[in-house]
Design an enzyme around this catalytic site. Structure first.
Site, PDB file in Angstrom:
ATOM      1  N   SER A  76       0.838  -5.299   3.901  1.00  0.00           N
ATOM      2  CA  SER A  76       2.158  -4.711   3.687  1.00  0.00           C
ATOM      3  C   SER A  76       3.002  -5.114   4.885  1.00  0.00           C
ATOM      4  O   SER A  76       2.520  -5.804   5.786  1.00  0.00           O
ATOM      5  CB  SER A  76       2.059  -3.197   3.536  1.00  0.00           C
TER       6      SER A  76
ATOM      7  N   GLU B 292      10.671 -11.237 -18.812  1.00  0.00           N
ATOM      8  CA  GLU B 292      10.308 -10.368 -19.929  1.00  0.00           C
ATOM      9  C   GLU B 292      11.442 -10.285 -20.946  1.00  0.00           C
ATOM     10  O   GLU B 292      12.618 -10.272 -20.545  1.00  0.00           O
ATOM     11  CB  GLU B 292      10.010  -8.967 -19.387  1.00  0.00           C
TER      12      GLU B 292
ATOM     13  N   ALA C  98       2.694  -0.131 -17.914  1.00  0.00           N
ATOM     14  CA  ALA C  98       1.909   0.655 -16.955  1.00  0.00           C
ATOM     15  C   ALA C  98       2.452   2.078 -16.762  1.00  0.00           C
ATOM     16  O   ALA C  98       1.684   3.005 -16.509  1.00  0.00           O
ATOM     17  CB  ALA C  98       1.819  -0.069 -15.615  1.00  0.00           C
TER      18      ALA C  98
ATOM     19  N   HIS D 242       4.488  -4.690 -20.050  1.00  0.00           N
ATOM     20  CA  HIS D 242       5.165  -3.808 -19.095  1.00  0.00           C
ATOM     21  C   HIS D 242       5.022  -2.337 -19.511  1.00  0.00           C
ATOM     22  O   HIS D 242       6.002  -1.618 -19.640  1.00  0.00           O
ATOM     23  CB  HIS D 242       6.650  -4.186 -18.977  1.00  0.00           C
TER      24      HIS D 242
ATOM     25  N   ILE E 133       1.368   3.793  -5.152  1.00  0.00           N
ATOM     26  CA  ILE E 133       0.557   3.183  -6.204  1.00  0.00           C
ATOM     27  C   ILE E 133      -0.627   2.447  -5.590  1.00  0.00           C
ATOM     28  O   ILE E 133      -1.769   2.604  -6.032  1.00  0.00           O
ATOM     29  CB  ILE E 133       1.431   2.250  -7.064  1.00  0.00           C
TER      30      ILE E 133
ATOM     31  N   GLY F  93       3.278  -5.024 -10.343  1.00  0.00           N
ATOM     32  CA  GLY F  93       4.483  -4.860  -9.540  1.00  0.00           C
ATOM     33  C   GLY F  93       5.692  -5.344 -10.329  1.00  0.00           C
ATOM     34  O   GLY F  93       6.244  -4.632 -11.174  1.00  0.00           O
ATOM     35  N   ARG F  94       6.117  -6.580 -10.022  1.00  0.00           N
ATOM     36  CA  ARG F  94       7.213  -7.199 -10.759  1.00  0.00           C
ATOM     37  C   ARG F  94       6.823  -8.659 -11.007  1.00  0.00           C
ATOM     38  O   ARG F  94       6.219  -9.298 -10.148  1.00  0.00           O
ATOM     39  CB  ARG F  94       8.517  -7.184  -9.955  1.00  0.00           C
TER      40      ARG F  94
ATOM     41  N   LEU G 278       0.845  -1.200   0.000  1.00  0.00           N
ATOM     42  CA  LEU G 278       0.000   0.000   0.000  1.00  0.00           C
ATOM     43  C   LEU G 278       0.880   1.250   0.000  1.00  0.00           C
ATOM     44  O   LEU G 278       0.716   2.146   0.818  1.00  0.00           O
ATOM     45  CB  LEU G 278      -0.956  -0.015   1.189  1.00  0.00           C
TER      46      LEU G 278
END
Lengths: 329, 400
Positions: free
Chosen positions: B250, B337, B357, B355, B231, B307-308, B228
């Site tokens: 979190s 990726e 965003a 990817h 983003i 995120g990742r 949190l």
């Protein structure tokens, strides 16, 4: 239920809508159903036969979308009708003046769809600005390893959005866009009291002041082709259009031309002038996001809708006010 | 000491890998010469204090650029024409990508130069350069690293802190775009927007009737956000307007936040309809969304990842989708990726984006501003705009 209370035969119901098995069963438990689509007859013959029965039907459940028009001819064919229940978000297929003139009450879908349509409108807006479907196609075609990164797209947050029609759907769209920091303005017949959005009496001025234009109004004589060449030109080459209202609200040929010429930047469309036919030019554009008139359709709303239809019919047969009456504008 | 120059901020579209030279706000040589003449003559006229300061600033800049070489800047890897040009205007750019050398040779050559670089600009997300002990050993002149990415997993912050190397990143420049993308992908998955698009493109509407299956309502869905930060908070605020119920996980609960906190990702998933990955990648979060968590999310659940890639165990996710143990996924990031598991390509209940965003024209422009702003601040000895490891903190603390 009327039949349980009085012990009389179930009231007759004209069914002019495709339904699923559960819903058909629920209807048959309460009403004597005369099923148009199951009959296989042409509409006129079906209506005339129903009207000729000893206890002719007083209510009709009618599909929206224009395949069946509840107009003077329809009402003439079944003079026993006192209530029309329709399920669309729009009622442009029902001649409200004719119904009112004959004392036929009309029940619609109320605000049952508003939230889902609003969600879909925002989904289309983000989809067209951020090119989600096109980016998804890029990945599925294996172009990411082959051609590298996808192109830049356009930010949504903070953009100016103009909404045509601030009814229950338009208001829900506005509320969502505020959470993205968008500046919301609107056009409608008259300004709405106590809304925080800027009002434009002229739709061209709204378009000129907007980065995105969302069509969320009913289809009637005043709004037919409300988005035409002038409005599109006012929206401009960086502007996008979203339509979740009716295909008839937009001049589709002009829209296709504007997209082809790059006079607007993109469009998100759930409705078309001649459904289920979509202009083939649109289908191949990366900056057009197209869905098949499904903004209203979620699993949850279908269930809610079925409950609402039965509720309206039962209210009518019990002599009570309709749950979601449609009044003449 | 060079003074800060005004940063020009073009807001026009900049294709990211376009090799054409696109127009910038750079002055043409003719204009620049005209301005120099104007300033030289302006001493004759009465100038306002501001104009006088500006005039003397311009003179000093011109003087300094005549006398002092531009400071050296290590660059890994900027492809946008405008950004690259803006950097070259201000710095002696040592571009790893165009050097054609292997990383150790490139760094050694930079370090051996007469004016070795004190700053580096790293484009995150797929860069080959890890800023670790070996990197920092190779360029002892380095005192500042600017990272353009939202993620910092390729920078060894502890090593930087140990050596007193300041680090700054893009701050919140991307946050709204990433949040918008997350919400857009979530809407797309739930309401099947891209899937309907495929249906229409194949001309199936007249043939098969309305598109099925139906999508599902957004309002009332329980959305669990992992992470949190900026983003995550922006995603939460947007989804609240759709009537979603927000909870989160979190490292620690956030004090001023009214959303429900779950101490583990598993518990969050078990009470969520949609799981949104919005955290950084770290040792703790690698593969935190695993089989156990996916099963807890359940067969009506949807996963969104902005995120990742490695935060989700990708093979387990693909298996869960294949077997119908979760209902759908929206993914902007992947473990390897640009490779994406091909099995996903035939699924109608997933949305896949490469990817993207962060990549809007607006945020690229904002990023240029923030990058150059931080570099200028560093070279001017001023506080960094968006520090991750501030220089002053490093100076004050004795860092372990």
């Amino acid at each position: 239920m009327a039949s349980a209370a009085t012990g009389a035969a179930k009231p007759g119901l004209l069914l002019l809508r495709r339904t699923d098995a559960t819903f058909t069963a629920a209807l048959r438990a309460r009403f004597r159903v005369l099923d148009f689509y199951a009959s296989g007859e042409p509409l006129r013959a079906f209506l005339t036969a129903a009207a000729a029965e000893p206890d002719p039907p007083r209510a009709a459940l009618v599909v929206a979308g224009g395949a069946i028009l509840v107009d003077a001819a329809f009402l003439d064919a079944v003079p026993s009708l006192g209530c029309v229940v329709t399920t669309g978000a729009g009622v442009d297929h029902v001649d409200l003046a004719q119904c009112a003139g004959r004392g036929v009450v009309v029940a619609g879908a109320g605000e049952i769809y508003s939230v889902d349509v609003a969600d879909h409108a925002v989904g289309l807006l983000i989809g067209v600005l951020r090119r989600l479907a096109a980016a998804d196609r890029y990945v599925r075609a294996g172009l990411w390893p082959a051609q590298g990164d996808y192109r830049l797209t356009s930010k949504l947050s903070g953009k100016r959005v103009g909404i045509i029609g601030l009814g229950s759907i338009g208001s829900q769209i506005a509320k969502r866009l505020q959470a993205f920091g968008c500046a919301v303005s609107y056009h409608s017949r008259a300004p709405k009291a106590s809304v925080p959005y800027r009002y434009f009496p002229d739709v061209h001025a709204l378009a000129a002041d907007s980065d995105a234009l969302i069509v969320a109004c009913a289809l009637n004589d005043a709004t037919r082709r409300i988005v035409g060449r002038r409005v599109l030109d006012a929206l401009g080459p960086d502007g996008v259009l979203v339509n979740i209202a009716r295909g008839g609200n937009v001049d589709e040929q002009e829209l296709v031309a504007a997209l082809q010429d790059g006079r607007i930047a993109g469009a998100g469309l759930d409705v078309f002038q001649n459904e289920p036919h979509v202009p083939p030019e649109l289908r191949d554009m990366d900056n057009a996001v197209l869905t098949a008139h499904e903004a209203v359709f979620t699993e949850e709303s279908r269930a809610d809708l079925q409950e609402l239809m039965i509720g309206n019919l039962e209210a009518f047969f019990a002599g009570k006010p309709l749950l979601t009456p449609v009044l003449r504008p | 000491m060079r003074r800060m120059k005004k940063i020009n901020t073009p807001h026009h579209e900049t294709p990211r890998h376009d090799s054409r030279d696109s127009p910038t706000h750079r002055q043409s040589p003719v204009t620049r010469a005209a301005n120099q003449r104007e300033v030289a003559h302006s001493g004759q006229r009465e100038l306002s204090a501001k104009a006088s300061r500006e005039a003397s600033f311009r003179i000093s800049v011109m003087a300094s650029s005549a006398d002092e070489p531009l400071p050296a800047l290590l660059l890994f890897r900027v492809r946008e024409i405008d950004f690259h040009a803006a950097l070259r205007e201000r710095y002696r750019v040592l571009d790893f990508y165009t050097s054609g050398e292997a990383l150790p040779a490139f760094l050694a050559a930079a370090a051996a130069a007469a004016d070795p670089p004190r700053a580096a600009l790293i484009v995150g997300g797929g860069t080959p350069a890890r800023v670790d002990a070996a990197f920092l050993d190779a360029v002892p002149s380095l005192r500042f690293v600017f990272n353009t990415g939202a993620g910092m997993d390729h920078i060894d912050l502890a090593e930087c802190a140990r050596r007193g190397v300041a680090v700054a990143n893009s701050g919140t420049v991307y946050s709204t775009d990433v949040a918008d993308h997350a919400v857009g992908v979530l809407l797309d998955v739930l309401r099947r927007v891209s899937a309907a698009q495929r249906f229409l493109r194949r001309g199936l509407w007249p043939l098969q009737g309305d598109y099925h299956p139906l999508g599902t309502k957004v309002g009332g869905k329980r959305v669990g956000i992992i992470g949190l930060g900026n983003i995550g908070m922006l995603i939460a605020k947007r989804l609240q307007a759709f009537g979603c119920a927000i909870s989160y996980n979190s490292r620690k609960p956030k004090e001023s936040v009214s959303y429900k906190y779950f101490a583990t990702v598993h518990d969050l998933a078990s009470e969520s309809d949609v799981l949104v990955v919005a955290c950084a990648l770290s040792k703790e979060t690698r593969h935190v969304v695993n089989r156990d968590v996916l099963d807890a999310l359940g067969k009506d659940g949807v996963v969104i990842n902005i995120g990742r890639g490695p935060i989700i165990h990708e093979a387990e996710l693909v298996a869960a989708l294949r077997e119908g143990r979760i209902a759908g996924a929206g993914l902007d990031v992947f473990e390897k990726e640009p490779k994406v598991p091909a099995e996903l390509f035939s699924m109608d209940n997933v949305v896949l984006t490469p990817h993207v965003a962060v990549f809007t024209t607006e945020s690229r422009s904002d990023l240029r501003d923030v990058a150059i702003g931080n570099l200028e601040a560093f070279f001017a000895g001023k506080p960094l705009l968006t520090p991750v490891l501030p220089r002053s903190w490093l100076v004050e603390q004795s860092v372990a």
